[in-house]
Design an enzyme around this catalytic site. Structure first.
Site, PDB file in Angstrom:
ATOM      1  N   LYS A 154     -12.420  27.107  73.869  1.00 16.59           N
ATOM      2  CA  LYS A 154     -13.689  28.354  73.892  1.00 16.59           C
ATOM      3  C   LYS A 154     -14.177  29.281  74.447  1.00 16.59           C
ATOM      4  CE  LYS A 154     -17.116  29.552  70.971  1.00 16.59           C
ATOM      5  NZ  LYS A 154     -16.196  30.142  69.712  1.00 16.59           N
ATOM      6  N   ASN A 160     -16.188  33.673  60.710  1.00 18.84           N
ATOM      7  CA  ASN A 160     -17.296  33.171  61.585  1.00 18.84           C
ATOM      8  C   ASN A 160     -17.968  33.513  62.109  1.00 18.84           C
ATOM      9  OD1 ASN A 160     -16.325  32.949  64.773  1.00 18.84           O
ATOM     10  ND2 ASN A 160     -14.590  33.765  63.547  1.00 18.84           N
ATOM     11  N   GLY A 194     -21.187  32.384  67.949  1.00 17.26           N
ATOM     12  CA  GLY A 194     -22.070  32.915  68.515  1.00 17.26           C
ATOM     13  C   GLY A 194     -22.042  33.085  70.098  1.00 17.26           C
ATOM     14  N   CYS A 252     -17.464  41.669  71.964  1.00 13.52           N
ATOM     15  CA  CYS A 252     -18.330  41.470  72.696  1.00 13.52           C
ATOM     16  C   CYS A 252     -18.910  42.453  72.600  1.00 13.52           C
ATOM     17  CB  CYS A 252     -18.953  39.845  73.805  1.00 13.52           C
ATOM     18  SG  CYS A 252     -17.007  39.743  74.067  1.00 13.52           S
ATOM     19  N   GLY A 266      -3.263  35.669  64.849  1.00 13.26           N
ATOM     20  CA  GLY A 266      -3.703  36.535  63.589  1.00 13.26           C
ATOM     21  C   GLY A 266      -2.594  36.131  62.358  1.00 13.26           C
ATOM     22  N   GLY A 267      -3.569  34.813  61.671  1.00 11.19           N
ATOM     23  CA  GLY A 267      -3.192  34.232  60.624  1.00 11.19           C
ATOM     24  C   GLY A 267      -1.853  33.625  60.446  1.00 11.19           C
ATOM     25  N   GLY A 300      -4.530  29.776  64.864  1.00 10.89           N
ATOM     26  CA  GLY A 300      -6.078  29.487  64.885  1.00 10.89           C
ATOM     27  C   GLY A 300      -6.381  29.103  63.633  1.00 10.89           C
TER      28      GLY A 300
HETATM   29  C1  LIG Z   1     -14.077  29.256  64.729  1.00 16.00           C
HETATM   30  C2  LIG Z   1     -13.663  30.753  65.017  1.00 16.00           C
HETATM   31  C3  LIG Z   1     -13.895  30.893  66.782  1.00 16.00           C
HETATM   32  C4  LIG Z   1     -13.389  31.985  67.401  1.00 16.00           C
HETATM   33  N1  LIG Z   1     -13.861  32.184  68.909  1.00 16.00           N
HETATM   34  C5  LIG Z   1     -13.545  32.879  69.913  1.00 16.00           C
HETATM   35  C6  LIG Z   1     -13.571  33.123  70.839  1.00 16.00           C
HETATM   36  O1  LIG Z   1     -14.753  31.704  71.442  1.00 16.00           O
HETATM   37  N2  LIG Z   1     -13.437  33.508  71.599  1.00 16.00           N
HETATM   38  C7  LIG Z   1     -11.939  34.364  70.965  1.00 16.00           C
HETATM   39  O2  LIG Z   1     -11.692  35.703  72.075  1.00 16.00           O
HETATM   40  N3  LIG Z   1     -11.725  34.182  69.172  1.00 16.00           N
HETATM   41  C8  LIG Z   1     -11.914  33.578  69.616  1.00 16.00           C
HETATM   42  N4  LIG Z   1     -11.600  33.682  67.612  1.00 16.00           N
HETATM   43  C9  LIG Z   1     -10.886  34.652  67.573  1.00 16.00           C
HETATM   44  C10 LIG Z   1      -9.691  33.773  67.359  1.00 16.00           C
HETATM   45  O3  LIG Z   1      -9.351  33.355  68.418  1.00 16.00           O
HETATM   46  C11 LIG Z   1      -8.381  34.423  66.438  1.00 16.00           C
HETATM   47  O4  LIG Z   1      -8.256  35.305  67.579  1.00 16.00           O
HETATM   48  C12 LIG Z   1      -8.729  35.348  65.389  1.00 16.00           C
HETATM   49  O5  LIG Z   1      -9.201  33.805  64.801  1.00 16.00           O
HETATM   50  C13 LIG Z   1      -7.021  35.069  64.611  1.00 16.00           C
HETATM   51  O6  LIG Z   1      -6.258  34.566  64.732  1.00 16.00           O
HETATM   52  P1  LIG Z   1      -6.302  32.988  63.258  1.00 16.00           P
HETATM   53  O7  LIG Z   1      -6.122  34.191  62.100  1.00 16.00           O
HETATM   54  O8  LIG Z   1      -4.494  32.656  63.344  1.00 16.00           O
HETATM   55  O9  LIG Z   1      -7.212  31.987  63.104  1.00 16.00           O
HETATM   56  C14 LIG Z   1     -12.359  32.439  67.334  1.00 16.00           C
HETATM   57  C15 LIG Z   1     -11.559  32.055  66.015  1.00 16.00           C
HETATM   58  C16 LIG Z   1     -12.712  31.402  64.604  1.00 16.00           C
HETATM   59  C17 LIG Z   1     -12.019  30.889  63.690  1.00 16.00           C
END
Ligand SMILES: Cc1cc2nc3c(=O)[nH]c(=O)nc-3n(C[C@H](O)[C@H](O)[C@H](O)COP(=O)(O)O)c2cc1C
Ligand SMILES: Cc1cc2nc3c(=O)[nH]c(=O)nc-3n(C[C@H](O)[C@H](O)[C@H](O)COP(=O)(O)OP(=O)(O)OC[C@H]3O[C@@H](n4cnc5c(N)ncnc54)[C@H](O)[C@@H]3O)c2cc1C
Ligand SMILES: Cc1cc2nc3c(=O)[nH]c(=O)nc-3n(C[C@H](O)[C@H](O)[C@H](O)COP(=O)(O)OP(=O)(O)OC[C@H]3O[C@@H](n4cnc5c(N)ncnc54)[C@H](O)[C@@H]3O)c2cc1C
Ligand SMILES: Cc1cc2nc3c(=O)[nH]c(=O)nc-3n(C[C@H](O)[C@H](O)[C@H](O)COP(=O)(O)O)c2cc1C
Ligand code: FES
Ligand code: FES
Lengths: 261, 337, 337, 261
Positions: free
Chosen positions: B66, B90, B93, B153, B265-266, B287
């Site tokens: 995180k 999501n 924050g 950010c 991503g996905g 993720g």
């Molecule tokens: C609940 C949640 C929290 C996330 N927190 C962060 C974070 O703290 N830092 C970050 O770089 N990406 C964060 N992401 C983005 C994921 O690391 C990832 O780039 C994104 O979800 C796309 O991948 P996925 O489709 O496999 O989830 C977060 C994603 C989710 C769903």
């Protein structure tokens, strides 16, 4: 928070019957989760990774009941797209289960237990009442619904909970007319437990606080992971921070949480 | 955990030596060996420990923590997450314990419990100096390989996001390069006209790798209450819905720079992961799929192994960027309609 | 079909007079009445006629034609479309009959067969002059209300897309404003850091409305053949997958400009449409959903009528932009993590 | 192109049986489509607008058969995620149907008909052979599969097609060993029709062109709308342009199309 790791496995649907308007009683075959669950804990129920249609994310449900033969009972209300689809689950289909999860109710010893349920907040108390009664505890189960049509089939309820519930409905069609909170005897030597919609829980928490009565509540919030990784499910703490409903809860002392609107 | 000799070695994927008995999925990247290309994505696996017992972390490639910021952050009001078609939104924050507690409470578990899994610390800040402080102070610690810089950010100074502002990003990456010899991986933001520009810029400023992609800005409205579903109004969209965008942006980034890429991503299956790998990713991150099924990362790992075996491919590195394009390449690539 | 007095009247949604007996869904926009806010999206309804008999075009708000360019275009090689999670990717390549045949073969049907449905002609070009030629030559014809300018296409001059390049877009919109008095609606491209900048710029250059959004660049790979699935390598992603992005970008565009907006992206139900409307859209377009079920546009229309009736809302205009935000507005809106 | 507008309606699954490896015979209740279909036309079958899981877009399938009682038969091979899910359709579920669509085979009059089917390219010929035979036409049905396991249940095939097929398999496990093309008698006074994988169609088209024999083929391409609006389904014309498989086809004179790789 929880001692052992949760189990993850595909579980067969054993039965799924409509027990009231929009309300189903779903039985799943999961000996591991049945054995490990404690009242107030929940499971995440999903359709697995191949599925992208709602519910794409698994949904949290209280363990409503369990049997020695490995059955796990879920009380399910068709609410949005996810639960509407789950209401159509049929025997032979399977779901992906993760659980048991979260912090259970603390029942202490000996003292009488008063459960206050709103709607499908009834779920954890079926299991709780049944086992506490079997263990010789005195259990009152107060159960409120908005309308009579939504009241869980009383016979099935009594057989699952090891006895009947005191039913309150706002339309007065079944049981007593009014809010379930009216049925509470505010005596400090009871173990007071609440589960239901957040407005009801807030009213309950305020009444308990006014009277100085301890109260445990099971809260709801949108969940992602169910196991504490995503920080998605937070509820406000009394001290200004956030608590995770999934691992710090779903059961909290009402006094741990902030109840202002 | 990081062998001293490896710290600071730059990326680049070495093909396996011919009589190398190492597993098909192993790769040398950032100067160390990754036993598997499958990592857990930042924000979806906490600080690792939360998945202990559910995910065999030491069997996969590793994880990204995180986000860690200098100060603790309480994050956004609920609802923080909601479901979208084939995905989720999501707005956590960047809720996190802050740097001090990360070092004292989270890092030790990673250091003491992971042998083979590689750990990246995801870093956020509101200013360049915020980022630099996290990196500088972490750099002396053990228990992780390198940094993944989250640039999706807002930059307090310019008002834009670091990840969509070329000058701000260049300044940030250049500054962080002076703070550490460890691998710096920049996590690219998808909502830019040409991700290649940002990929190139990161390479020029000394980054060691790229992660592609972070979430897409999105919003859901509760039409009965006429209010945003998400407490923070908007948030980031992730999950299968964004897979084709992620594959495309990974491909574009890999054509614009020679840095190793983590594709994100996905991803929920080995076939999804292979799309990223063929598009140019050396590693992938899983993720949102973990929420649907915590075993999906392991399943992706196993599915990759099975695919390579079935096709008699001796090393995954053969597949990295091995996409074959039709000849002649179409002129309008990237446009629709 | 376009009343002479209405041609060229600028946008802006007038609230219905109090004893107006007109249907709840009617709105006056671009100087004319739209009986329904539901239109068919460009590229998903051909030139209208193809859906004759399947979709009661004259019961809904109208349609946007397939893109029209000066010259006929043959489009891209197959496969031109493929399914993605909760969506699809297309790379038709702006296959179209060209301006001459559009005028001689397609426009007459629209003119002769549609009474109440409003028609926009979707316009593309490789240069500003291409666009200007399409608009100028069409302007003397009958059978349509105005133009939707598709700017998600490469600008031969600058190499970028018109829709992601502020200067190119400003030049284009300014030039087209000199060619016509009819409504000019600019269809915004989603892959920019801040769509508000582009929305404002279109307003400043004299556009009458905005469409938000066009497709996201995406790509799918056939991992067995190691080739892109799409003949054109990449294409545009549409469908429910992009709904939360479309709602967000519509909201951002509506806060940045006062132009009426057509909300587009993943709409398949009245509730989806209401999300766009609450976010600030006056009209909506249904695209990919038509492929899944050609009756979905009509279903959206009927669902909107039912929603307004159920909530005793006398006019849809009350809901346009009526999103209530939490107070105080969160500082980090738009970011994830 | 087609005279009447296609129908769009929800149709119940009447039955779905496995008839060979990966292969199902699906019967849907659709009197309107049954009545209007001609051999070579197709339907789009989807799960409706609520569904976002694969198949999200509807998939094109030849009308394989129709009955006076309103049944429409579909020969379905589980191929990718969409067809795999459709193979699990059960009686009582329903699907969204759009059709009949596209240009049918032209059968002319009197001349003997030779159908050359590869794999599920068999589908349109079941219907065609049955009705043409009933109408007194002479029909040869040549049917090839890669392996014997995939050969459609011969009894059901004969009952649907009004007579048996001449089966060819590459592994020789059923029927004759070899490619179905080897079975063709290249006589110019036949109505020669082909349906199957594109490599097979190309070989067929080249052989027909060499011999100067007219050939109609039914082609496949990814489809979006099925009705000519999306321009997604194009196949290359001999003259250098594109034809839409959905409305200009799916049946073409082989000579209309470009067959180079
Ligand atoms: C609940 C949640 C929290 C996330 N927190 C962060 C974070 O703290 N830092 C970050 O770089 N990406 C964060 N992401 C983005 C994921 O690391 C990832 O780039 C994104 O979800 C796309 O991948 P996925 O489709 O496999 O989830 C977060 C994603 C989710 C769903
Ligand atoms: C610990 C816990 C125990 C629960 N036990 C039960 C139970 O025993 N029986 C029962 O019927 N319901 C229970 N719920 C509520 C149930 O999870 C929701 O009704 C369900 O998630 C709604 O999903 P949906 O798709 O039908 O609704 P939607 O409104 O479509 O859901 C949209 C999104 O909101 C989320 N969401 C909406 N409401 C909730 C909610 N209350 N909790 C979590 N996520 C939500 C969904 O995950 C989804 O992402 C429980 C919730 C929690 C947190
Ligand atoms: C006119 C016509 C008639 C057909 N008749 C039959 C039939 O009777 N029986 C039968 O089993 N199959 C038939 N097909 C093929 C069938 O449509 C495909 O097998 C099916 O679409 C594959 O879907 P999938 O999700 O299982 O495969 P996937 O490979 O997962 O499909 C991915 C994407 O490719 C598309 N796609 C892949 N292959 C095809 C294809 N051949 N045609 C169209 N789209 C494709 C899908 O629509 C989807 O968008 C026909 C195709 C056409 C065009
Ligand atoms: C097959 C197809 C063709 C399209 N052609 C065009 C086009 O010619 N011009 C244009 O501006 N948009 C075109 N679009 C984009 C749509 O008009 C719309 O913006 C997009 O599909 C998002 O809406 P949806 O999710 O409802 O489909 C096309 C989309 C599809 C799916
Ligand atoms: S649901 Fe993920 S932390 Fe609680
Ligand atoms: S499938 Fe849309 S034009 Fe043929």
């Amino acid at each position: 928070m929880t001692a052992a790791s949760p189990l993850r496995h595909r579980a067969s649907v054993l039965s799924n019957r409509r027990v009231a308007q929009d309300t189903w009683w779903l039985e799943l075959d999961s000996p591991g989760i049945a054995a490990a669950s404690r009242p107030g804990q929940f499971v995440m129920i999903g359709y697995g990774i191949e599925n992208t249609a709602a519910p794409f994310l698994p949904r949290p449900f209280s363990v409503g009941w369990r049997a020695a033969d490995g059955r796990v009972g879920i009380l399910l209300r068709a609410f949005g797209p996810g639960t509407t689809r789950m209401a159509r689950l049929r025997p032979g289909e399977d779901v992906l289960l993760l659980g048991p999860l979260g912090r259970p109710f603390e029942l202490g010893r000996d003292r009488p237990i008063v459960c206050v349920a709103g709607g499908v907040g009834l779920a954890p108390f079926l299991f709780l009442a049944d086992e506490a009664r079997t263990a010789g505890r005195d259990v009152r189960l107060l159960y409120g619904e908005r309308t009579g049509g939504r009241v869980f089939d009383p016979e099935l309820l009594a057989s699952l909970a090891g006895g009947p519930a005191e039913v309150w409905t706002e339309d007065g069609a079944v049981g007593q007319r009014g809010l379930v909170l009216e049925g509470i005897d505010w005596s400090a030597d009871r173990v007071l437990l609440g589960c239901g919609p957040s407005l009801m829980l807030r009213a309950l928490a305020e009444s308990a606080a006014e009277r100085g009565v301890a109260l445990q509540v099971s809260v709801e919030e949108h969940m992602g992971c169910g196991v504490g990784t995503c920080q998605g499910c937070v509820v406000p703490r009394a001290d200004g921070g956030w608590a995770k409903a999934c691992t710090d809860g779903p059961v909290f002392e009402a006094s741990e949480l902030a109840w202002s609107p | 955990m990081v062998p001293v000799s490896a710290v600071g070695a730059r990326g680049g994927s070495a093909p396996p030596r011919s009589n190398d008995p190492r597993p098909r999925l192993a790769q040398t990247l950032f100067g160390v060996e990754f036993q598997s290309p499958v990592l857990l994505a930042s924000g979806t696996c906490g600080y690792g420990r939360e998945y202990d017992g559910l995910i065999p972390l030491d069997r996969i490639g590793g994880l990204v923590t995180k986000a860690v910021s200098v100060e603790p952050r309480t994050g956004n009001p609920p609802h923080r997450i909601a479901e979208t078609p084939a995905g989720m939104i999501n707005a956590i924050g960047l809720h996190n314990v802050g740097l001090d507690r990360f070092i004292s409470e989270k890092l030790p578990w990673l250091r003491d419990n992971l042998e083979r899994a590689r750990v990246f610390v995801n870093v956020v800040g509101r200013t360049v100096e915020d980022y630099a402080e996290v990196v500088s102070r972490l750099d002396v610690e053990e228990g992780f390989l390198g940094y993944e810089i989250n640039v999706s950010c807002p930059n307090v100074k310019g008002g834009t996001m670091f990840g969509t502002d070329e000058a701000a990003l260049a300044e940030l990456v250049g500054r962080l390069r002076t703070c550490t010899e460890r691998p710096i991986v920049v996590k690219l933001t998808p909502n830019v006209p040409d991700i290649g520009v940002f990929a190139r810029l990161c390479e020029e400023e000394g980054a060691d790798g790229l992660s592609a992609i972070n979430t897409f800005p999105g919003m859901l409205i509760d039409v009965d209450r006429r209010r945003p579903v998400i407490g923070n109004v908007s948030g980031g969209v992730s999950g299968p819905a964004i897979l084709p965008m992620g594959v495309y942006l990974t491909w574009r980034a890999s054509r614009a720079s020679s840095l190793p890429i983590m594709g994100i991503g996905g991803i929920r299956s080995a076939r999804d992961a292979l799309q990223y790998i063929l598009a140019g990713a050396s590693l992938v991150q899983v993720g949102t799929a973990l929420f649907v099924d915590p075993s999906s990362a392991e399943a992706v790992h196993e599915g990759l192994e099975a695919h390579l075996e079935r096709h008699a491919i001796s090393s995954l590195t053969e597949m990295v960027g091995a996409l074959e394009l039709p000849a002649p390449p179409p002129p309008d690539a990237g446009t629709s309609g």
